[in-house]
Motif scaffolding. Structure first.
Motif, mmCIF file in Angstrom:
data_model
loop_
_atom_site.group_PDB
_atom_site.id
_atom_site.type_symbol
_atom_site.label_atom_id
_atom_site.label_comp_id
_atom_site.label_asym_id
_atom_site.label_seq_id
_atom_site.Cartn_x
_atom_site.Cartn_y
_atom_site.Cartn_z
ATOM 1 N N THR A 258 0.793 -1.223 0.000
ATOM 2 C CA THR A 258 0.000 0.000 0.000
ATOM 3 C C THR A 258 0.828 1.276 0.000
ATOM 4 O OG1 THR A 258 -1.893 -1.058 1.061
ATOM 5 C CG2 THR A 258 -1.686 1.315 1.356
ATOM 6 N N SER A 259 1.782 1.398 0.906
ATOM 7 C CA SER A 259 2.449 2.693 1.070
ATOM 8 C C SER A 259 3.200 3.112 -0.185
ATOM 9 C CB SER A 259 3.401 2.654 2.269
ATOM 10 O OG SER A 259 4.479 1.764 2.056
ATOM 11 N N GLY A 260 4.004 2.212 -0.731
ATOM 12 C CA GLY A 260 4.758 2.553 -1.926
ATOM 13 C C GLY A 260 3.859 2.802 -3.117
ATOM 14 N N SER A 261 2.778 2.026 -3.235
ATOM 15 C CA SER A 261 1.833 2.246 -4.329
ATOM 16 C C SER A 261 1.192 3.622 -4.211
ATOM 17 C CB SER A 261 0.757 1.157 -4.321
ATOM 18 O OG SER A 261 1.311 -0.119 -4.583
ATOM 19 N N ALA A 262 0.849 4.027 -2.988
ATOM 20 C CA ALA A 262 0.256 5.345 -2.785
ATOM 21 C C ALA A 262 1.239 6.456 -3.147
ATOM 22 C CB ALA A 262 -0.195 5.496 -1.329
ATOM 23 N N MET A 263 2.510 6.243 -2.869
ATOM 24 C CA MET A 263 3.514 7.234 -3.226
ATOM 25 C C MET A 263 3.640 7.370 -4.738
ATOM 26 S SD MET A 263 6.393 6.340 -0.340
ATOM 27 C CE MET A 263 6.083 6.615 1.399
ATOM 28 N N VAL A 264 3.539 6.255 -5.447
ATOM 29 C CA VAL A 264 3.551 6.316 -6.905
ATOM 30 C C VAL A 264 2.317 7.081 -7.396
ATOM 31 C CG1 VAL A 264 3.517 4.991 -9.055
ATOM 32 C CG2 VAL A 264 4.853 4.162 -7.104
ATOM 33 N N ALA A 265 1.161 6.798 -6.797
ATOM 34 C CA ALA A 265 -0.073 7.502 -7.175
ATOM 35 C C ALA A 265 0.078 9.006 -6.958
ATOM 36 C CB ALA A 265 -1.257 6.961 -6.376
ATOM 37 N N TYR A 266 0.632 9.378 -5.816
ATOM 38 C CA TYR A 266 0.876 10.793 -5.497
ATOM 39 C C TYR A 266 1.760 11.430 -6.554
ATOM 40 C CZ TYR A 266 2.942 14.713 -2.784
ATOM 41 O OH TYR A 266 3.405 15.934 -2.336
ATOM 42 N N ALA A 267 2.850 10.771 -6.895
ATOM 43 C CA ALA A 267 3.794 11.333 -7.865
ATOM 44 C C ALA A 267 3.175 11.449 -9.252
ATOM 45 C CB ALA A 267 5.061 10.482 -7.906
ATOM 46 N N LEU A 268 2.390 10.461 -9.651
ATOM 47 C CA LEU A 268 1.732 10.525 -10.954
ATOM 48 C C LEU A 268 0.781 11.721 -11.028
ATOM 49 C CD1 LEU A 268 0.972 6.736 -11.467
ATOM 50 C CD2 LEU A 268 2.246 8.162 -13.089
#
Length: 363
Positions: free
Chosen positions: A261-271
């Motif tokens: 979850t955490s890393g995926s959310a960070m990717v979502a944020y950056a996108l």
């Protein structure tokens, strides 16, 4: 459902964490999530969550709780102090974050000029540390009129050179410039695996620093190709079923590997943030939303009068650390052995930060 979760986590769960353990960088990203949500919605609840948390970070006499120098994770405290000053204009918060900023003038560096991670990790550059230090470094240096642009951009460029793995089109978690750590490759100094949250820290750092510097110097444009390269690489590894990314990004063959979850959310944020700032294509905002929706559909669960977020790696690092652990080898099986923790700050905060970006791009 993210709004309901934000009120439950920030209003009820965060203080449990703060009472239980001394302030650390995980609490900083919770404060940032609440700060971003306040800025985009104007909802006074989010401001209240931040102000209610302040007593756990700063004593009445201005002493920073759990502060120690030459530790890049503690530099991150400056982000919360910066937000508190912005919300209150109370000079004790500015005095405190200037104290944190002052640590940069003597902070130890590797032979490449990068801040090393901590005194217990000398000569090491971790992707995590770019997020802990560089956005705060950029924000305060600009505020007080110190031109640190070349240093800031240079540290990103050097980190990219040292940590990029062209065979995978991804970034390794860390590098030991001395090549002396047990986990370090004796030729490259790199750690041996690609950890998702480390990639996420790097992506968020690029976006946040660009946002601070873009109107101040054309040198900020150098961060754009770094972000584009990193996004292009990691999107090749998106999990079709969940739209998320794996804990060990490139090893779908490993038993026990999971959408994290955490890393995926960070990717979502950056996108989404990268698209909003013009660093990425406009369509990347939709790809970010898809990742965030994947987290919601996979791991955000309504249970009675509570909501819980699952699939979060509680912690991971390299080397013995303060607890003299022997298992933190940096190998893929190590990252899969670390426990998952429901509603852990890393995952909750990163998801809410991503949701704040979603609110920005959809308004």
């Amino acid at each position: 459902m993210w709004k309901e979760y934000s009120k439950w986590f920030l209003g009820r769960k965060l203080e449990d964490f703060l009472r239980d353990k001394a302030w650390n960088y995980k609490d900083d990203i919770c404060i940032l999530a609440s700060y971003y949500l306040y800025k985009v919605t104007g909802d006074e609840d989010y401001r209240k969550y931040i102000l209610d948390s302040a007593k756990y970070l700063l004593k009445d006499d201005g002493t920073i709780i759990n502060w120690s120098e030459d530790n890049i994770d503690k530099i991150s405290f400056g982000k919360s102090l910066y937000a508190l000053y912005d919300l209150t204009k109370d000079e004790k918060y500015r005095d405190a974050y200037l104290k944190v900023y002052g640590n940069f003038s003597t902070y130890p560096r590797t032979c490449t000029g990068n801040f090393w991670h901590k005194n217990i990790y000398p000569n090491q550059v971790w992707l995590d540390g770019l997020y802990m230090g560089q956005p705060f470094y950029a924000a305060v240096s600009e505020e007080i009129g110190e031109d640190k642009t070349a240093d800031i951009i240079g540290q990103f460029v050097k980190a990219e050179e040292m940590l990029y793995n062209p065979a995978l089109d991804l970034y390794m978690h860390a590098v030991d410039c001395s090549k002396e750590a047990e986990w370090a490759d004796k030729t490259t100094g790199q750690s041996p695996a690609v950890w998702l949250r480390a990639e996420g820290w790097y992506l968020m750092a690029l976006c946040d620093v660009y946002e601070i510097l873009r109107d101040r110097t054309p040198e900020a444009e150098k961060l754009i190709p770094l972000l584009r390269k990193a996004i292009s690489g990691i999107m090749k590894y998106q999990v079709p079923e969940t739209k998320m990314f794996l804990q060990v990004v490139d090893r779908a063959d490993l038993e026990g590997n999971y959408s994290e979850t955490s890393g995926s959310a960070m990717v979502a944020y950056a996108l989404m943030k990268g698209a909003r700032l013009g660093m990425l294509d406009a369509g990347d905002a939709l790809r970010g939303k898809e990742v965030l929706d994947g987290i919601r559909d996979t791991y955000l669960k309504k249970e009675g009068d509570e909501i819980h977020l699952y699939g979060i790696c509680a912690s991971a690092g390299l080397g013995p650390g303060p607890d003299n652990r022997t298992d933190r080898t940096g190998l893929p099986d190590y990252y899969l052995s670390e426990k998952q923790m429901t509603d852990n700050q890393h995952g909750a905060a990163a998801s809410l930060m991503a949701w704040s970006e979603y609110l920005r791009v959809t308004e």
